[in-house]
Design a protein around this motif. Structure first.
Motif, PDB file in Angstrom:
ATOM      1  N   ALA A 141       0.811  -1.209   0.000  1.00 51.98           N
ATOM      2  CA  ALA A 141       0.000   0.000   0.000  1.00 51.98           C
ATOM      3  C   ALA A 141       0.853   1.271   0.000  1.00 51.98           C
ATOM      4  O   ALA A 141       0.336   2.356  -0.275  1.00 51.98           O
ATOM      5  N   LEU A 142       2.137   1.141   0.308  1.00 49.16           N
ATOM      6  CA  LEU A 142       3.008   2.312   0.236  1.00 49.16           C
ATOM      7  C   LEU A 142       3.004   2.836  -1.200  1.00 49.16           C
ATOM      8  O   LEU A 142       3.182   2.050  -2.143  1.00 49.16           O
ATOM      9  N   PRO A 143       2.794   4.135  -1.406  1.00 47.60           N
ATOM     10  CA  PRO A 143       2.668   4.657  -2.778  1.00 47.60           C
ATOM     11  C   PRO A 143       3.813   4.258  -3.700  1.00 47.60           C
ATOM     12  O   PRO A 143       3.579   3.886  -4.857  1.00 47.60           O
ATOM     13  N   ALA A 144       5.055   4.291  -3.192  1.00 49.44           N
ATOM     14  CA  ALA A 144       6.194   3.952  -4.044  1.00 49.44           C
ATOM     15  C   ALA A 144       6.178   2.482  -4.431  1.00 49.44           C
ATOM     16  O   ALA A 144       6.531   2.124  -5.559  1.00 49.44           O
ATOM     17  N   ILE A 145       5.757   1.622  -3.517  1.00 50.76           N
ATOM     18  CA  ILE A 145       5.695   0.192  -3.813  1.00 50.76           C
ATOM     19  C   ILE A 145       4.482  -0.114  -4.687  1.00 50.76           C
ATOM     20  O   ILE A 145       4.547  -0.938  -5.603  1.00 50.76           O
ATOM     21  N   ARG A 146       3.370   0.558  -4.418  1.00 49.44           N
ATOM     22  CA  ARG A 146       2.158   0.350  -5.212  1.00 49.44           C
ATOM     23  C   ARG A 146       2.420   0.641  -6.694  1.00 49.44           C
ATOM     24  O   ARG A 146       1.872  -0.043  -7.575  1.00 49.44           O
ATOM     25  N   ALA A 147       3.261   1.628  -6.970  1.00 52.25           N
ATOM     26  CA  ALA A 147       3.538   2.019  -8.353  1.00 52.25           C
ATOM     27  C   ALA A 147       4.748   1.306  -8.951  1.00 52.25           C
ATOM     28  O   ALA A 147       5.039   1.458 -10.132  1.00 52.25           O
ATOM     29  N   LEU A 148       5.438   0.524  -8.145  1.00 50.43           N
ATOM     30  CA  LEU A 148       6.692  -0.094  -8.597  1.00 50.43           C
ATOM     31  C   LEU A 148       6.451  -1.149  -9.673  1.00 50.43           C
ATOM     32  O   LEU A 148       5.632  -2.047  -9.502  1.00 50.43           O
ATOM     33  N   LEU A 166      18.679   5.563  -3.014  1.00 48.12           N
ATOM     34  CA  LEU A 166      17.246   5.742  -2.777  1.00 48.12           C
ATOM     35  C   LEU A 166      17.058   6.894  -1.800  1.00 48.12           C
ATOM     36  O   LEU A 166      17.673   6.914  -0.731  1.00 48.12           O
ATOM     37  N   VAL A 167      16.230   7.850  -2.161  1.00 46.51           N
ATOM     38  CA  VAL A 167      15.955   8.986  -1.292  1.00 46.51           C
ATOM     39  C   VAL A 167      14.449   9.153  -1.158  1.00 46.51           C
ATOM     40  O   VAL A 167      13.678   8.669  -1.982  1.00 46.51           O
ATOM     41  N   GLY A 168      14.043   9.859  -0.129  1.00 49.04           N
ATOM     42  CA  GLY A 168      12.626  10.107   0.093  1.00 49.04           C
ATOM     43  C   GLY A 168      12.369  10.479   1.533  1.00 49.04           C
ATOM     44  O   GLY A 168      13.221  10.313   2.401  1.00 49.04           O
ATOM     45  N   GLU A 169      11.172  10.969   1.787  1.00 51.49           N
ATOM     46  CA  GLU A 169      10.794  11.355   3.138  1.00 51.49           C
ATOM     47  C   GLU A 169      10.693  10.132   4.041  1.00 51.49           C
ATOM     48  O   GLU A 169      10.579   8.994   3.571  1.00 51.49           O
ATOM     49  N   ASN A 170      10.731  10.373   5.348  1.00 51.68           N
ATOM     50  CA  ASN A 170      10.486   9.292   6.298  1.00 51.68           C
ATOM     51  C   ASN A 170       9.112   8.684   6.013  1.00 51.68           C
ATOM     52  O   ASN A 170       8.127   9.409   5.845  1.00 51.68           O
ATOM     53  N   GLY A 171       9.067   7.362   5.967  1.00 48.57           N
ATOM     54  CA  GLY A 171       7.813   6.690   5.681  1.00 48.57           C
ATOM     55  C   GLY A 171       7.531   6.483   4.209  1.00 48.57           C
ATOM     56  O   GLY A 171       6.491   5.917   3.856  1.00 48.57           O
ATOM     57  N   GLN A 192      14.102   8.725  -6.392  1.00 54.67           N
ATOM     58  CA  GLN A 192      13.325   9.386  -5.345  1.00 54.67           C
ATOM     59  C   GLN A 192      11.968   8.714  -5.189  1.00 54.67           C
ATOM     60  O   GLN A 192      11.230   8.555  -6.166  1.00 54.67           O
ATOM     61  N   LEU A 193      11.667   8.297  -3.952  1.00 51.59           N
ATOM     62  CA  LEU A 193      10.381   7.668  -3.652  1.00 51.59           C
ATOM     63  C   LEU A 193       9.420   8.752  -3.181  1.00 51.59           C
ATOM     64  O   LEU A 193       9.689   9.458  -2.209  1.00 51.59           O
ATOM     65  N   THR A 194       8.306   8.873  -3.893  1.00 51.39           N
ATOM     66  CA  THR A 194       7.329   9.912  -3.587  1.00 51.39           C
ATOM     67  C   THR A 194       5.927   9.302  -3.526  1.00 51.39           C
ATOM     68  O   THR A 194       5.745   8.099  -3.714  1.00 51.39           O
ATOM     69  N   ALA A 195       4.956  10.159  -3.304  1.00 52.87           N
ATOM     70  CA  ALA A 195       3.565   9.704  -3.283  1.00 52.87           C
ATOM     71  C   ALA A 195       3.089   9.272  -4.658  1.00 52.87           C
ATOM     72  O   ALA A 195       2.058   8.603  -4.792  1.00 52.87           O
ATOM     73  N   ASP A 196       3.845   9.642  -5.695  1.00 57.19           N
ATOM     74  CA  ASP A 196       3.473   9.282  -7.061  1.00 57.19           C
ATOM     75  C   ASP A 196       4.245   8.088  -7.590  1.00 57.19           C
ATOM     76  O   ASP A 196       4.018   7.659  -8.723  1.00 57.19           O
TER      77      ASP A 196
END
Length: 254
Positions: A26-33, A45-50, A212-216
């Protein structure tokens, strides 16, 4: 395509996932992977906490045969089963070469790795002690930062595959520069790195592929476009102004 790098591509076997509404899918980055192509030298790999970067890095490490809490492929211990099932859904594309060395460094569980080394050396066995490969001095007798540097300088060797999760956690900026220099030496000797970090110093490694791992989802980004670089640059360019904005308080009640 045949490649000489140790690991060239990570793919999510999406057809095997029964639901993208549960963790970690369900994590956005994994959902789109779908797939990510790794740089032959350094992928960051970079991105915000969580955002899921440590979750993804851990899954890559476990899928490659490393212990979930860290160490080499020879380490097989667990103080708490906390890793996700994501590793079972990853497909790893390997090159024709096989690494002669490898290590998974997790900053949050490195204490457990140091303890396991002492446990292994306490058992009767023939041959050299495990700690001899780490400079011969207990990692518990060194500061966190010193033990990290010992790992990099004494344990890591050329032609290895190294997976690092936030190695800057115990390092001063000066020590981060030392680690960056050591990474460069190891890459020159044929090593490949996959690293998750918040450090604008470490992510500055030349020619690194920054994902970069984001909500998209996951996207490749230039170093100068990372939030880590931009926030740090803007703060250091005018700390007084930034602090005024951050620390100002409205004395009037709304």
């Amino acid at each position: 395509m045949i490649t000489s790098q140790f690991v060239s591509r990570i793919s999510l076997q999406r057809d095997k996932v029964d639901s993208f509404d549960r963790y970690p899918f369900a994590l956005p980055a994994i959902r789109a992977l779908e797939q990510i192509d790794l740089h032959p030298k350094m992928t960051i790999l970079v991105g915000e906490n969580g955002s899921g970067k440590s979750t993804l890095l851990e899954a890559i490490a476990v899928a490659l045969g490393f212990n979930a809490e860290g160490g080499s492929r020879n380490f097989n211990f667990g103080t708490r089963a906390s890793h996700s099932e994501l590793h079972a859904f990853l497909r790893i594309a390997r090159g024709v070469r096989r690494p002669k060395d490898g290590f998974f460094l997790r900053a949050e569980s490195f204490f457990n790795v140091a303890t396991e080394i002492e446990n292994l050396d306490a058992e009767p066995m023939a041959g050299a002690r495990v700690i001899d490969g780490f400079g011969g001095r207990s990692l518990h007798e060194q500061s966190h930062g010193e033990s990290f540097l010992t790992l990099m300088t004494q344990r890591f060797r050329g032609e290895g595959l190294y997976i690092l999760d936030e190695p800057e956690a115990a390092l001063s900026p000066q020590r981060q520069l030392a680690v960056l220099s050591r990474i460069h030496d190891l890459i020159a000797e044929g090593a490949q790195f996959i690293m998750a970090t918040h450090s604008p110093i470490l992510m500055a490694y030349p020619d690194a592929r920054i994902l970069q791992l984001t909500a998209d989802g996951i996207e490749e980004v230039a170093y100068e476009d990372t939030e880590h670089y931009l926030v740090t640059r803007n703060f250091l360019a005018n700390p007084e102004r930034m602090l005024r904005v951050l620390l100002s308080r409205d004395d009037q009640d709304d």
